[in-house]
Design an enzyme around this catalytic site. Structure first.
Site, PDB file in Angstrom:
ATOM      1  N   GLY A  13       0.825  -1.198   0.000  1.00  0.00           N
ATOM      2  CA  GLY A  13       0.000   0.000   0.000  1.00  0.00           C
ATOM      3  C   GLY A  13       0.857   1.245   0.000  1.00  0.00           C
ATOM      4  N   SER A  15       1.898   3.238  -2.498  1.00  0.00           N
ATOM      5  CA  SER A  15       1.874   4.175  -3.618  1.00  0.00           C
ATOM      6  C   SER A  15       1.253   5.523  -3.258  1.00  0.00           C
ATOM      7  CB  SER A  15       1.129   3.566  -4.808  1.00  0.00           C
ATOM      8  OG  SER A  15      -0.212   3.242  -4.462  1.00  0.00           O
ATOM      9  N   TYR A 156     -14.376  -2.718   9.565  1.00  0.00           N
ATOM     10  CA  TYR A 156     -13.006  -2.201   9.629  1.00  0.00           C
ATOM     11  C   TYR A 156     -12.377  -2.503  10.978  1.00  0.00           C
ATOM     12  CZ  TYR A 156      -9.360   1.498   9.600  1.00  0.00           C
ATOM     13  OH  TYR A 156      -8.191   2.220   9.676  1.00  0.00           O
ATOM     14  N   ALA A 158     -13.319  -4.796  13.142  1.00  0.00           N
ATOM     15  CA  ALA A 158     -13.173  -6.243  13.310  1.00  0.00           C
ATOM     16  C   ALA A 158     -11.882  -6.741  12.682  1.00  0.00           C
ATOM     17  CB  ALA A 158     -14.375  -6.963  12.702  1.00  0.00           C
ATOM     18  N   LYS A 160      -9.144  -4.896  11.755  1.00  0.00           N
ATOM     19  CA  LYS A 160      -7.944  -4.286  12.329  1.00  0.00           C
ATOM     20  C   LYS A 160      -7.656  -4.793  13.741  1.00  0.00           C
ATOM     21  CE  LYS A 160      -6.393  -1.347   9.159  1.00  0.00           C
ATOM     22  NZ  LYS A 160      -5.020  -1.365   8.634  1.00  0.00           N
TER      23      LYS A 160
END
Length: 258
Positions: A13, A15, A156, A158, A160
């Site tokens: 991730g 970029s 999200y 859950a 993370k």
């Protein structure tokens, strides 16, 4: 300072947003850096920027929601440079959903990007480190919302929260391999992705950053470059023996009440 001299670093991730800031900081500190992303344009643009500044960088096209692509990205880095020394999992999906309106497809999408992808990227990176009997470091970018979060972040949170558990489990499992694995629970940060999220899901206008800043203790949102400096520190030997730590990088204090 050369904190990452001669290290090979993969930023998933990487970029844009926090990941791109980490890539810039790692190159500045002497690392060879690879960044992954689904879209070639921003990834290749970042690599061109880093190369123009004298760094060594490459773009690896990968969708981290696909476990095989997550593993293949690590394999490509190892094939290109002979090893991987450091991994940063910065890719994230932040689309909204509550307990009541989250569909199975939305839930699966969050698990895929925010938990499954990091799991299998870590698997591949640790396998290379163990095979070479070499130390290494991993940093997972998590979220302060993993402590509970807003109702509209149910899938999200859950995923993370699962990444927090994975970070500690993997750190414990591989401490004798001298592989240090830590995480950052980052707070509200000004990124391109957050701007899109605020506009798409919350109808925010051009002044949303100013409005948000007025509600925060330090009077501003966090900056990607600040997080990047912290990540580089954790990747480097300057952070000593610390492993299995999940640090709250935020201006609000968990458990503090007014």
């Amino acid at each position: 300072m050369g904190l990452l001299d001669d290290k090979v670093v993969l930023v998933n991730g990487g970029s844009q947003g926090v990941g791109a800031a980490v890539a810039r900081a790692a190159v500045r500190e002497g690392a060879t850096v690879a960044v992954t992303g689904r879209r070639p344009e921003p990834g290749e643009a970042l690599v061109a920027e880093l190369s123009a500044d004298g760094g060594t960088a490459r773009y690896v096209r990968a969708d981290l929601a696909d476990a095989e692509q997550a593993r293949a990205a690590v394999a490509e880095v190892v094939a290109a440079y002979g090893r991987i020394d450091c991994l940063v999992n910065s890719a994230g999906l932040t689309s909204r959903g509550t307990l009541l309106d989250t569909t199975p497809d939305l839930f699966d999408a969050h698990i895929a990007v925010n938990l499954k992808g990091p799991f299998f990227a870590m698997q591949a990176a640790v396998a290379d480190m163990v095979a070479r009997r070499a130390p290494g470091t991993i940093v997972n970018i998590i979220t302060s919302s993993a402590h509970g979060g807003q109702p509209f972040l149910a899938p999200y949170v859950a995923a993370k929260a699962g990444l927090i558990g994975l970070t500690r489990n993997a750190a414990h499992a591989h401490r004798w391999d001298r592989i240090r694995i830590n995480g950052l629970n980052i707070g509200w940060t000004a990124t391109e992705g957050e701007d899109a999220t605020q506009r798409t899901f919350h109808g925010a206008g051009d002044d949303w950053r100013e409005q948000a800043a007025a509600r925060l203790p330090m009077g501003r949102l966090g900056r990607p470059d600040e997080i990047a400096d912290f990540v580089v520190f954790l990747l480097s030997e300057r952070s000593g023996v610390v492993t299995g730590s999940v640090i709250d990088w935020d201006q609000n204090v968990l458990g503090g009440l007014d």
